[in-house]
Design an enzyme around this catalytic site. Structure first.
Site, PDB file in Angstrom:
ATOM      1  N   ASN A  57      44.308  44.704  43.166  1.00 52.02           N
ATOM      2  CA  ASN A  57      45.044  45.457  42.158  1.00 52.02           C
ATOM      3  C   ASN A  57      46.383  45.869  42.795  1.00 52.02           C
ATOM      4  OD1 ASN A  57      44.591  47.857  43.668  1.00 52.02           O
ATOM      5  ND2 ASN A  57      42.715  48.326  42.536  1.00 52.02           N
ATOM      6  N   GLN A  58      47.166  46.625  42.062  1.00 52.84           N
ATOM      7  CA  GLN A  58      48.515  46.992  42.518  1.00 52.84           C
ATOM      8  C   GLN A  58      48.491  47.703  43.881  1.00 52.84           C
ATOM      9  OE1 GLN A  58      50.398  49.467  39.603  1.00 52.84           O
ATOM     10  NE2 GLN A  58      52.388  49.461  40.623  1.00 52.84           N
TER      11      GLN A  58
ATOM     12  N   ASP B 122      35.590  43.668  39.048  1.00 54.75           N
ATOM     13  CA  ASP B 122      34.556  42.698  39.438  1.00 54.75           C
ATOM     14  C   ASP B 122      34.470  41.565  38.421  1.00 54.75           C
ATOM     15  OD1 ASP B 122      33.933  44.477  41.466  1.00 54.75           O
ATOM     16  OD2 ASP B 122      32.409  45.484  40.268  1.00 54.75           O
TER      17      ASP B 122
ATOM     18  N   THR C  75      45.742  41.758  39.709  1.00 55.20           N
ATOM     19  CA  THR C  75      45.052  41.856  38.415  1.00 55.20           C
ATOM     20  C   THR C  75      45.768  42.786  37.436  1.00 55.20           C
ATOM     21  OG1 THR C  75      43.545  43.438  39.432  1.00 55.20           O
ATOM     22  CG2 THR C  75      42.792  41.159  39.264  1.00 55.20           C
ATOM     23  N   SER C  76      46.481  43.772  37.963  1.00 58.26           N
ATOM     24  CA  SER C  76      47.367  44.542  37.081  1.00 58.26           C
ATOM     25  C   SER C  76      48.341  45.367  37.892  1.00 58.26           C
ATOM     26  CB  SER C  76      46.569  45.464  36.143  1.00 58.26           C
ATOM     27  OG  SER C  76      45.923  46.474  36.876  1.00 58.26           O
TER      28      SER C  76
ATOM     29  N   ALA D   5      41.553  54.321  28.241  1.00 54.59           N
ATOM     30  CA  ALA D   5      40.201  54.637  28.712  1.00 54.59           C
ATOM     31  C   ALA D   5      40.051  54.070  30.119  1.00 54.59           C
ATOM     32  CB  ALA D   5      39.167  54.005  27.783  1.00 54.59           C
TER      33      ALA D   5
ATOM     34  N   ASP E 298      37.987  39.629  46.639  1.00 53.34           N
ATOM     35  CA  ASP E 298      38.496  40.807  45.941  1.00 53.34           C
ATOM     36  C   ASP E 298      38.583  41.908  46.999  1.00 53.34           C
ATOM     37  OD1 ASP E 298      39.281  42.708  44.156  1.00 53.34           O
ATOM     38  OD2 ASP E 298      37.386  42.809  43.061  1.00 53.34           O
TER      39      ASP E 298
ATOM     40  N   THR F 194      35.567  46.400  35.604  1.00 52.50           N
ATOM     41  CA  THR F 194      36.566  45.432  35.124  1.00 52.50           C
ATOM     42  C   THR F 194      37.096  44.553  36.256  1.00 52.50           C
ATOM     43  OG1 THR F 194      38.219  47.172  35.293  1.00 52.50           O
ATOM     44  CG2 THR F 194      37.371  46.693  33.100  1.00 52.50           C
TER      45      THR F 194
ATOM     46  N   GLU G  52      46.116  47.799  46.174  1.00 51.60           N
ATOM     47  CA  GLU G  52      45.605  46.938  47.241  1.00 51.60           C
ATOM     48  C   GLU G  52      46.671  45.933  47.690  1.00 51.60           C
ATOM     49  OE1 GLU G  52      41.046  47.407  45.535  1.00 51.60           O
ATOM     50  OE2 GLU G  52      42.304  45.742  44.863  1.00 51.60           O
TER      51      GLU G  52
END
Ligand code: ATP
Ligand code: MG
Ligand code: NA
Ligand code: MG
Length: 308
Positions: free
Chosen positions: A157-158, A234, A193-194, A227, A124, A232, A160
């Protein structure tokens, strides 16, 4: 587990700015249980992050403990080696804040692979989020040039994924192309992841089953909950490791199971805070891991991988 369930029952606290994003021992221990819960005795693995000695969460008003440095990590590895305990099937790395620690992680990967050439390294690449770095800039090129090439699976993530591929990602197509760039660098499995596309979240998965061949790609649309949560990323990486071990040839299924667990847990987290009269948009929420054990072990698949 007792400690973590106590921690999870704490009253919500205000996180101290972006430090809330730092991985902590509490979370690492819980992630250990997550993976073991899914895989039972099938695997043996190490989780490494620079916060291994930090005894609680950096987002709390007070936290104690020291950050493990690269030399201390190597010392532990030598201790394991001396006792013939260096056979691992999996390595997962999370937040790492210094080049020195990251270079030691590279040595650790080589060492573990010399014992088990089949070691799966799930990385990660924790660098930042939403356009902001939360590590020193100098780590980016070390990840890009040295770490990514030796990882088996990458879960950026986006932001990264953009940093590691030197590309902009504003669409699903951009995400798929970023995955191709990452495959060319080394990892056969990539999960962004997103990515944020028009206010909705999209997970992009990509599995290159043979070097040089086009990867199998999919997306999972995820409705965005209004929120912010701590942990999340990890949790997602730990679940992907666990389910990919169970379904090595079906990254889509591993991602469906992982997303379904995370979403069930996030809904429970929001309900829990709301019941306590907390405004869920005022600070980042601590995920309700212990209360969501069943959703982690045995998720109902509600989110589907779409192949296009
Ligand atoms: P972190 O900030 O914890 O490191 P990340 O930026 O690495 O996380 P994200 O892609 O932001 O990783 O989040 C991981 C997963 O958590 C996503 O795939 C998604 O399933 C879930 N998630 C996080 N935030 C939300 C949200 N607001 N609404 C719905 N799902 C979310
Ligand atoms: Mg994020
Ligand atoms: Na991530
Ligand atoms: Mg992250």
């Amino acid at each position: 587990l007792k400690t973590t369930s106590t921690l999870n029952r704490r009253e919500p606290v205000e996180p101290a700015g972006r430090t809330a994003n730092k991985i902590n021992t509490f979370l690492l221990l819980v992630l250990h249980f997550v993976v073991v819960g899914i895989c039972r005795q099938q695997i043996s693995f190490v989780i490494l992050s620079e916060h291994d000695y930090t005894m609680n969460f950096a987002g709390y008003p007070t936290f104690k403990g020291q950050v493990l440095n690269g030399d201390q990590l190597w010392d532990l590895i030598e201790g394991l080696e001396a006792n013939n305990l260096l056979y691992y099937t999996h390595l997962l790395t999370g937040y790492i804040g210094s080049v020195s620690f990251l270079n030691t992680v590279l040595r650790v990967v080589n060492k573990l692979r010399s014992v088990n050439p089949g070691l799966t390294y799930v990385c990660d690449p924790v660098l930042g989020d939403e356009g902001k770095l939360y590590v020193a800039e100098e780590l980016v090129s070390v990840y890009r040039e040295k770490v990514v090439p030796i990882a088996s699976m990458l879960t950026p993530n986006q932001f990264e994924a953009e940093l590691l591929t030197k590309s902009r990602i504003v669409s699903e197509q951009d995400g798929r192309e970023a995955c191709n760039i990452i495959h060319a660098a080394g990892p056969s499995k990539v999960v962004i992841t997103s990515i944020n596309v028009e206010g909705e979240l999209l997970l992009i998965g990509s599995h290159q089953k043979e070097k040089g061949q086009p990867p199998e790609q999919f997306r999972i649309p995820i409705p965005k909950i209004p929120a912010y949560f701590t942990g999340t990323g990890d949790l997602m990486t730990a679940l992907l490791l666990g389910w990919s071990n169970k379904y090595p040839d079906n990254l889509g299924k591993a991602a469906e199971l992982s997303v379904s667990s995370v979403q069930a847990l996030l809904v429970r987290t929001v309900e829990d805070y709301t019941r306590a009269g907390h405004d869920c948009q005022s600070s980042s929420l601590e995920i309700r891991l212990i209360q969501s054990q069943d959703d982690i072990r045995n998720p109902e698949i509600k989110y589907r991988a779409e192949i296009r």
